[in-house]
Structures are given as structure tokens and as C-alpha cells.
Design a protein around this motif. Structure first.
Motif: not given
Length: 165
Positions: A32-55
Motif C-alpha cells: 500500500g505504501t508504494w502502490f497508493g492504497v490502504d487495505f483493510d486486512g492482510p494478504f491471505v490466499a483466497g481472501t477478499r479485502i477492500t482497498g481505498k486509494i491513498t496517494p
């Protein structure tokens, strides 16, 4: 048949060890730091998470390009995590139109592949599945992401080179 290609592919050699690049792509906070997004959880295979664009915190010029979309939420489904080799996810490309419902559209598959090489890591980034995106959005989504991934490969390079550890 569409004139829009089905696949975007970018390759970049990063002067950093595979373990460092792996952390930058597989840890949701680092990504998220380099890409420009804030996720509501960690990356886990098979999991759906929400990201919000942040510069992005890595490049002020790219951050300015992202600012108009600040706060825009999108779904991100982690597909595979193969330590220090492959990270992939599915999402709706260029899903930034306020109020639009992209949930019924097919997703594209984004894959980050890592390979150790002399002096660093070869990162191959690809996004495929554009042939299934609705025709009225396909060309715009492809063009936006083609340029977006060009920026992102530069951002991850800056990020891994300036981050120690």
C-alpha cells in the motif's frame, strides 16, 4: 474481435534481494505504501479485502495523479502467495467511476513473479483478462492500467531501494 490486447506485461530488474522485493509485494502495508492504497486486512490466499486509494508515499508526482481518486474503494481478492516467487490477485481494472457497480463484471488477474538474478531480482508483472471486460470499458481500462503499471514499476523500484531491512 477486440483491438485491445488481453494482457499487459512489464519487466524490471530491481537491485534488491528477492526477500526484500517479496516483502514489498506480499505485505499489504508495504504494498500500500508504494502502490497508493490502504487495505483493510492482510494478504491471505483466497481472501477478499477492500482497498481505498491513498496517494503513494514514494513519489510526489505520482501521488498528485492519484489524488483525484483518494478514498475510492475497490475489492481485491488474493489469488496465490508462493513465498519469494509469486503473488497474484484479482480485481476490477480501472474501477474508479463514482457510484458504478463493478461487482457483476469479470475481474482481471494480476501476477507478480520474482526471479533471482545477478545483482538483484527480476520482477515480471502481468495483468490478463481484458478480453472479458465489457466492451464499453475495455479500451479505457487497458490504457489506464498500461500507464498505471508503468508508474507502479518505478514506484516499487524507488521503494525497495530506499527501504532497508
Amino acid at each position: 474481435m477486440s483491438a485491445v490486447p488481453d494482457r499487459i506485461e512489464k519487466k524490471i530488474t530491481l537491485r534488491a534481494p528477492v526477500s526484500r522485493v517479496w516483502r514489498a509485494i506480499s505485505d499489504a502495508r508495504e504494498f500500500g505504501t508504494w502502490f497508493g492504497v490502504d487495505f483493510d486486512g492482510p494478504f491471505v490466499a483466497g481472501t477478499r479485502i477492500t482497498g481505498k486509494i491513498t496517494p503513494t508515499k514514494v513519489d510526489p508526482e505520482v501521488a498528485k495523479l492519484q489524488e483525484p481518486h483518494t478514498g475510492t474503494a475497490f475489492d481485491f481478492t488474493v489469488d496465490r502467495l508462493e513465498p519469494e516467487r509469486l503473488f497474484s490477485f484479482r480485481w476490477h481494472p480501472y474501477a474508479v467511476e463514482p457510484g458504478a457497480d463493478y461487482s457483476k463484471e469479470p475481474t482481471t488477474l494480476v501476477v507478480f513473479e520474482l526471479a533471482e538474478m545477478k545483482g538483484g531480482t527480476l520482477l515480471t508483472l502481468s495483468e490478463s483478462g481484458y478480453d472479458r471486460i465489457p466492451l464499453e470499458r475495455r479500451a479505457m481500462a487497458f490504457a489506464a492500467n498500461e500507464g498505471g503499471w508503468e508508474h507502479q514499476t518505478k514506484l516499487i523500484e524507488k521503494y525497495v531501494l530506499r527501504q532497508e531491512g
